[in-house]
Enzyme design. Sequence first.
Site, PDB file in Angstrom:
ATOM      1  N   CYS A 174      28.484  30.576  29.881  1.00  8.80           N
ATOM      2  CA  CYS A 174      28.731  30.096  31.373  1.00  8.80           C
ATOM      3  C   CYS A 174      27.837  29.877  32.786  1.00  8.80           C
ATOM      4  O   CYS A 174      27.760  28.721  33.382  1.00  8.80           O
ATOM      5  CB  CYS A 174      29.783  31.274  31.928  1.00  8.80           C
ATOM      6  SG  CYS A 174      30.880  32.105  31.321  1.00  8.80           S
ATOM      7  N   HIS A 198      39.043  31.863  31.063  1.00  7.19           N
ATOM      8  CA  HIS A 198      38.187  30.638  30.161  1.00  7.19           C
ATOM      9  C   HIS A 198      38.287  30.611  28.814  1.00  7.19           C
ATOM     10  O   HIS A 198      37.876  31.823  28.679  1.00  7.19           O
ATOM     11  CB  HIS A 198      37.014  30.948  30.859  1.00  7.19           C
ATOM     12  CG  HIS A 198      37.049  29.962  32.347  1.00  7.19           C
ATOM     13  ND1 HIS A 198      35.550  30.256  33.149  1.00  7.19           N
ATOM     14  CD2 HIS A 198      37.665  29.035  33.415  1.00  7.19           C
ATOM     15  CE1 HIS A 198      36.182  29.772  34.537  1.00  7.19           C
ATOM     16  NE2 HIS A 198      37.308  28.919  34.303  1.00  7.19           N
ATOM     17  N   ASN A 203      38.921  36.655  39.254  1.00  6.79           N
ATOM     18  CA  ASN A 203      38.446  37.323  38.311  1.00  6.79           C
ATOM     19  C   ASN A 203      38.855  38.763  38.305  1.00  6.79           C
ATOM     20  O   ASN A 203      38.502  39.228  38.934  1.00  6.79           O
ATOM     21  CB  ASN A 203      38.404  36.327  37.123  1.00  6.79           C
ATOM     22  CG  ASN A 203      36.424  36.460  37.370  1.00  6.79           C
ATOM     23  OD1 ASN A 203      36.372  38.068  37.365  1.00  6.79           O
ATOM     24  ND2 ASN A 203      36.104  35.680  37.266  1.00  6.79           N
TER      25      ASN A 203
END
Length: 704
Positions: A264, A168, A22
Amino acid sequence: MTSSIRFLMCAPDHYDVDYVINPWMEGNVHKSSRDRAVEQWQGLFHILKDRAVVDLVKPQKGVPDMVFTANAGLVLGNNVVLSRFFHKERQGEEPFFKEWFESQGFTVYELPKDLPFEGAGDALLDREGRWLWAGYGFRSELDSHPYLAKWLDIEVLSLRLMDERFYHLDTCFCPLANGYLLYYPPAFDSYSNRLIELRVPAEKRIAVSEKDAVNFACNAVNVDRVVIMNKASDELKERLGNLGFEVLETPLTEFLKAGGAAKCLTLRVTEPIIPDHRAIAAVESRVVRMDGHLLDAGLINQALDLIVEGGGSFQVLNFQLGEQRQSTSSADVKVTAPSHEVMEAIVAQLIDLGAVPPPQEVCDIIWEAAPQDGVAPDDFYVTTIYPTEVRVNCEWVKVQKQRMDGAIVVSETANGITAHCKLLRDLKQGDRVVVGVEGIRTVRKTESREQRNTQEFSFMGSGVSSERRVELVVEQIAWEMRQIRDQGGKVVVTAGPVVIHTGGGEHLAGLIRQGYVQALLGGNAIAVHDMEQSLMGTSLGVDMKRGVSVRGGHRHHLKVINTIRRYGSIANAVEQGVVTSGVLYECVKNNVPFALAGSIRDDGPLPDTQMDLIKAQEDYARLIEGADLILMLSSMLHSIGVGNMTPAGVKMVCVDINPAVVTKLSDRGSVESVGVVTDVGLFLSLLTQQLERLTSPYKLAQLV
Ligand code: ARG
C-alpha cells in the site's frame, strides 16, 4: 540496484489515523506513533532504494492516508487511470496525485464522477503482463473495470472481495514473478476463486493462512526474487524460499493501524506494456425494468440485494416513484456482472421477481434442442412456481403446466406456438428447450398494500405464527375451507404419521367424512399407523387412549402391514370389514383418492405404497392439479415434495412443531402461504371445532 524499476512513495509527515474507513482503523484513531511510523517507513524506503528508484510525492496536510501511494492510480506504460476514492475522506488526495502524474508526463485518464476506483490498491498486473486482476466489492465499482480494459488495452479479470478486512485487492492478493500468486482464498467469492484457479496453475498458487493474511503478508512488494512484507510466518518464508523467493520482513505495524502495509505504501510506476495482450473485459452490463409496489412490497430491495449477493453490482438509472398509496413505481436498473455466466444467473433470479428488459430491448427466447432423451441443453432456463411467459415470434406465450424446477419446451403446432414446463426426465431428444434468460418473463401479481393487508388469507402474512395466534389462524383456515367446500373446490391434505401419533387421526378422518378433503397425500407410515390405531388401538405401539407404550407394541404396525398385504389393498381391507375406522377408511368410503409415496425407511410396504418414486411423483402431481388449498400436516418430506410441484396461486397452510420446516415451506410470497408452528393434533382438533361452529346454525346465529 535494478534501476529500470521505479516506485512512488509519500513520506509520512502528516500520517495519522484520523478517521475510520476500514475495520483496521477502528479503535486506532490517533493511536499510532508518528516517530515509529517514520522509522518504519524509512525501513521500507531503504530496502526499496537498494533495489529500485524511489520517487517521492510531496505529503499534504489533511490527507493522512496519502502515504498509501498504491491508491494514487493504476499505471501501465505511459498511461495512468487516476483513482476516484470511494470515501470523501480520501478524495482530497486526487488532485495531488494527478499533478504528480502529469508532471512526470503520464497520460492521465479520469473515470466519470461517482464511479469509484482505488488504483493499484484494487488492480494488480499479472507479473508476466498477461492480464490485469481487478478487485471490486468494497472500494472499486465493477463498472470501472471496462474503462480499465479500454484505456489500458488489457484483459481485465474481475475478482469480488468478500471479507471487509481485505477491502482492497492488494491486501489479500499479490502476483509474483514467474507467474506465482500469493493470496488468501477466503477473501474471495467462489466464482472469483474459480477464475483464479483457471488462470493460475495449482503449483503456482501460494495460499496463505489467516494468520499470515492478517499480518498483511499478501500486501507485499515483489522486486525480482525479493518479496518485501511486514511479517511472514516461518512456514510461509520456507514455502517462498523453496520456490526461489527471498522474504524480507520490515515491520510496518504503525501502518497496519490504518489498514495498510508494504504494498500500500508504494506504487510501481514502471509497468511495461507487453504486446499481444489486448483489451478484453468479461464484464457485462444490461438494463432491466421493474414495475409494481417496489417500495411497499420491498421488491426493489430484494432485487438489489440479489444482484450484489450474486456477485454483480448495480446502478438505479431511473426510479419513478408512485406517489399515491395505490400507484405503482417503476425502475430501470443497470446490472453489471464480472462475466456472462454470472450475469445470466443474476438475471434469471431477477426474472423471478418480475423484472423485464426495457421495451426497446425485448427479444425472443433462444432455444436449443435437447441433446438426448431426459437431458436438457446445459444452459436451460430453470422454471419457478410463478406464471411464466416466453416470447416467440414477437408474441408472449403463456407457459402451461407451470411448476418449479422444470425446463420450458416450446413447440409449433397447427394452432400456433405452445410452451410448457417439462421435468428433465420427460424431455425427448430434439425438444426445443428455452436456454439463457432472453425473452422470458414471470407475471407477478402486483399486490397493493391494501391487498396484502386485507386479503383474508394473508392475515398472518407469510409470517409463522405460534401460540395464541394459532387460534386466530385456525379460524381463518376453517372459514376458507368452508368456502371451498361450498363452492365445490378442492382441498388437498399432505400428512405425516405424527398426525396419528398426536391424536389428530380422528379429526382428519372427520374432515374427510364431512367432505372437506378432496385428496390425501402421504407416505407408507401415515397409512400404517392410522390402520394400526384402527385395528389395535395403538400408534407405533403407544396406546392412544392412555398414552403409554404397550408391551410388544413395536410389533403392532408390522402385524397391520401383514394383514393389509394379505387383503391385497387398503380398499379391500375396508370393503371386507377389516379396517373399520380412521383416515384411510374414510378415504375409501368417501371416494377420496389418496397417494402413498414410498421411501427408503418404509416397513412393508403396504400394497398401496408406490415404491417407484417417479410414479409416486406423477400420482401426487395428478392429485394436486386444480387444488385451491393444500394443508401440509407435519411431514417435511412429503410437504416439500408437494411444494415443488405446485404453481404459485395455490394457498398453502403448513403446520409443524418445528419452526424450521414451517419457514422453509411458507416462504412463497406473502399472500398464499401461512405457517403455523404448533402440535398438529392440537391444530386438527381446533380446526374441527371451528368448522363445527361455522356449521351449526344455532352457533352461527350466536356468532353474528
Ligand atoms: N486507510 C487507508 C484506506 O482505508 C489504507 C489504504 C491501504 N492501501 C491499500 N492499497 N490497500 O483507504
